[in-house]
Design a protein around this motif. Sequence first.
Motif, PDB file in Angstrom:
ATOM      1  N   ALA A   1      -4.220 -15.618 -16.509  1.00  0.00           N
ATOM      2  CA  ALA A   1      -3.573 -15.686 -17.788  1.00  0.00           C
ATOM      3  C   ALA A   1      -2.049 -15.861 -17.674  1.00  0.00           C
ATOM      4  O   ALA A   1      -1.255 -16.684 -18.592  1.00  0.00           O
ATOM      5  N   ALA A   2      -1.380 -15.220 -16.680  1.00  0.00           N
ATOM      6  CA  ALA A   2      -0.068 -15.323 -16.396  1.00  0.00           C
ATOM      7  C   ALA A   2       0.293 -16.924 -15.972  1.00  0.00           C
ATOM      8  O   ALA A   2       1.442 -17.480 -16.477  1.00  0.00           O
ATOM      9  N   ILE A   3      -0.395 -17.284 -15.279  1.00  0.00           N
ATOM     10  CA  ILE A   3      -0.354 -18.748 -14.755  1.00  0.00           C
ATOM     11  C   ILE A   3      -0.424 -19.692 -16.028  1.00  0.00           C
ATOM     12  O   ILE A   3       0.382 -20.902 -16.132  1.00  0.00           O
ATOM     13  N   GLN A   4      -1.494 -19.613 -16.689  1.00  0.00           N
ATOM     14  CA  GLN A   4      -1.802 -20.408 -17.770  1.00  0.00           C
ATOM     15  C   GLN A   4      -0.519 -20.427 -18.945  1.00  0.00           C
ATOM     16  O   GLN A   4      -0.195 -21.456 -19.467  1.00  0.00           O
ATOM     17  N   ARG A   5       0.062 -19.164 -18.902  1.00  0.00           N
ATOM     18  CA  ARG A   5       1.075 -18.824 -19.904  1.00  0.00           C
ATOM     19  C   ARG A   5       2.300 -19.585 -19.453  1.00  0.00           C
ATOM     20  O   ARG A   5       3.151 -20.186 -20.318  1.00  0.00           O
ATOM     21  N   MET A   6       2.599 -19.572 -18.099  1.00  0.00           N
ATOM     22  CA  MET A   6       3.976 -19.920 -17.558  1.00  0.00           C
ATOM     23  C   MET A   6       4.059 -21.385 -17.203  1.00  0.00           C
ATOM     24  O   MET A   6       4.740 -22.235 -17.172  1.00  0.00           O
ATOM     25  N   ALA A   7       2.833 -21.924 -16.918  1.00  0.00           N
ATOM     26  CA  ALA A   7       2.693 -23.473 -16.283  1.00  0.00           C
ATOM     27  C   ALA A   7       2.190 -24.211 -17.505  1.00  0.00           C
ATOM     28  O   ALA A   7       2.634 -25.613 -17.555  1.00  0.00           O
TER      29      ALA A   7
ATOM     30  N   GLY B   1      10.698 -24.209 -25.435  1.00  0.00           N
ATOM     31  CA  GLY B   1      10.052 -25.407 -25.577  1.00  0.00           C
ATOM     32  C   GLY B   1       9.700 -25.926 -24.305  1.00  0.00           C
ATOM     33  O   GLY B   1       8.961 -26.842 -24.034  1.00  0.00           O
ATOM     34  N   GLN B   2      10.108 -25.335 -23.276  1.00  0.00           N
ATOM     35  CA  GLN B   2       9.988 -25.739 -21.665  1.00  0.00           C
ATOM     36  C   GLN B   2       8.608 -25.047 -21.260  1.00  0.00           C
ATOM     37  O   GLN B   2       8.349 -23.822 -21.667  1.00  0.00           O
ATOM     38  N   TYR B   3       8.020 -25.780 -20.313  1.00  0.00           N
ATOM     39  CA  TYR B   3       7.020 -25.076 -19.379  1.00  0.00           C
ATOM     40  C   TYR B   3       7.602 -24.302 -18.263  1.00  0.00           C
ATOM     41  O   TYR B   3       8.351 -25.154 -17.152  1.00  0.00           O
ATOM     42  N   LEU B   4       7.786 -23.226 -18.483  1.00  0.00           N
ATOM     43  CA  LEU B   4       8.681 -22.404 -17.744  1.00  0.00           C
ATOM     44  C   LEU B   4       8.754 -22.582 -16.274  1.00  0.00           C
ATOM     45  O   LEU B   4       9.564 -22.794 -15.398  1.00  0.00           O
TER      46      LEU B   4
ATOM     47  N   ARG C   1      11.890  -6.164 -14.929  1.00  0.00           N
ATOM     48  CA  ARG C   1      12.169  -5.160 -15.616  1.00  0.00           C
ATOM     49  C   ARG C   1      11.158  -4.766 -16.615  1.00  0.00           C
ATOM     50  O   ARG C   1      11.002  -3.424 -17.016  1.00  0.00           O
ATOM     51  N   TYR C   2      10.245  -5.614 -16.727  1.00  0.00           N
ATOM     52  CA  TYR C   2       8.973  -5.332 -17.489  1.00  0.00           C
ATOM     53  C   TYR C   2       7.901  -5.002 -16.567  1.00  0.00           C
ATOM     54  O   TYR C   2       6.719  -4.803 -17.016  1.00  0.00           O
ATOM     55  N   LEU C   3       8.057  -4.921 -15.202  1.00  0.00           N
ATOM     56  CA  LEU C   3       6.847  -4.755 -14.038  1.00  0.00           C
ATOM     57  C   LEU C   3       5.814  -5.662 -13.997  1.00  0.00           C
ATOM     58  O   LEU C   3       4.744  -5.388 -14.155  1.00  0.00           O
ATOM     59  N   ALA C   4       6.313  -7.114 -14.436  1.00  0.00           N
ATOM     60  CA  ALA C   4       5.290  -8.008 -14.640  1.00  0.00           C
ATOM     61  C   ALA C   4       4.858  -8.706 -13.375  1.00  0.00           C
ATOM     62  O   ALA C   4       5.012  -9.802 -13.000  1.00  0.00           O
ATOM     63  N   MET C   5       4.055  -7.703 -12.402  1.00  0.00           N
ATOM     64  CA  MET C   5       3.591  -8.352 -11.456  1.00  0.00           C
ATOM     65  C   MET C   5       2.584  -9.408 -11.259  1.00  0.00           C
ATOM     66  O   MET C   5       2.397 -10.044 -10.460  1.00  0.00           O
ATOM     67  N   ASP C   6       1.966  -9.602 -12.409  1.00  0.00           N
ATOM     68  CA  ASP C   6       1.103 -10.591 -12.784  1.00  0.00           C
ATOM     69  C   ASP C   6       1.996 -12.171 -12.903  1.00  0.00           C
ATOM     70  O   ASP C   6       1.326 -13.020 -12.703  1.00  0.00           O
ATOM     71  N   VAL C   7       3.233 -11.992 -13.125  1.00  0.00           N
ATOM     72  CA  VAL C   7       3.948 -13.371 -13.128  1.00  0.00           C
ATOM     73  C   VAL C   7       4.738 -13.214 -11.795  1.00  0.00           C
ATOM     74  O   VAL C   7       4.889 -14.141 -11.086  1.00  0.00           O
ATOM     75  N   ILE C   8       5.209 -12.294 -11.097  1.00  0.00           N
ATOM     76  CA  ILE C   8       6.002 -12.309  -9.947  1.00  0.00           C
ATOM     77  C   ILE C   8       5.323 -12.726  -8.826  1.00  0.00           C
ATOM     78  O   ILE C   8       5.756 -13.519  -8.043  1.00  0.00           O
TER      79      ILE C   8
END
Length: 272
Positions: A54-60, A68-71, A231-238
């Motif tokens: 889900a995180a990869i889908q959201r970020m990429a 408006g960027q694909y982060l 800071r959000y402990l977002a290990m699914d992104v890190i």
Amino acid sequence: MRRLINLKPDRGASFLLGALPFVLLLLVYLVASGARLAENPNDKLLPAFSSFAAAIQRMAFEPDARSGQYLLWADTAASLTRLGLGLGIATLAGLVFGILIGVLPYVRAVFAPLVAVLSLIPPMAILPILFITFGLDELSKVMLIVIGVAPFLIRDLSARVLEMPGELVIKAQTLGASTWQIIVRVVLPQMLPRLIDSVRLSLGPAWLFLISAEAIAATNGLGYRIFLVRRYLAMDVILPYVAWITLLAFLIDFLLRLLNARCFPWLARNAR
């Protein structure tokens, strides 16, 4: 003679043995993640693989609502641009000064001590100086990579030049070659593949300097994003970002190895 030191795995066995540690690490993660999520379904330390997806889908693959960027791709482009500029400048400096220090005794007497001292300065210790001198924009990040990598490349290449058989230079002088011709026709072809190997060894420190600079002062980049979401402990992104950085480093190393093999096949033959 049947001793352990003489036993060599074939290609298939080498692949399986190399993959074994990764499989074990994956199993350990799955077991630990399952145990933590069983106790707390909202646990963020060891998220499930579905959270990674889900995180990869959201970020990429989804544009950011604010920019408006694909982060993921924007961060990757920013980081690779900084890394490429820093390594490119450091490589050029390593090639020029490494050869000159190795070939010319007077240049060696003047610059070798300075390069030796610069190579001992921890680059991260002078990061505040770079920010003060060059500002918080791209130049300071690129300069950190240059200062961190160039002295190593210069020292390594100059040492490789000094290791060359002296007979090569003597024969070239006997045939009437000038200093410039010796550098271009004798030294440079020998040093280019060795410089590429040195750059490969410098990739790890270069990434470290880049991530550190982006974490402290940046508005985009892979390092910036990792330290932003911590800071959000977002290990699914890190964790996917760390895996992506590792993959990029592997691909760069592979391309440099391929470049050496294609352009300088004689080096591999001599190493056998």
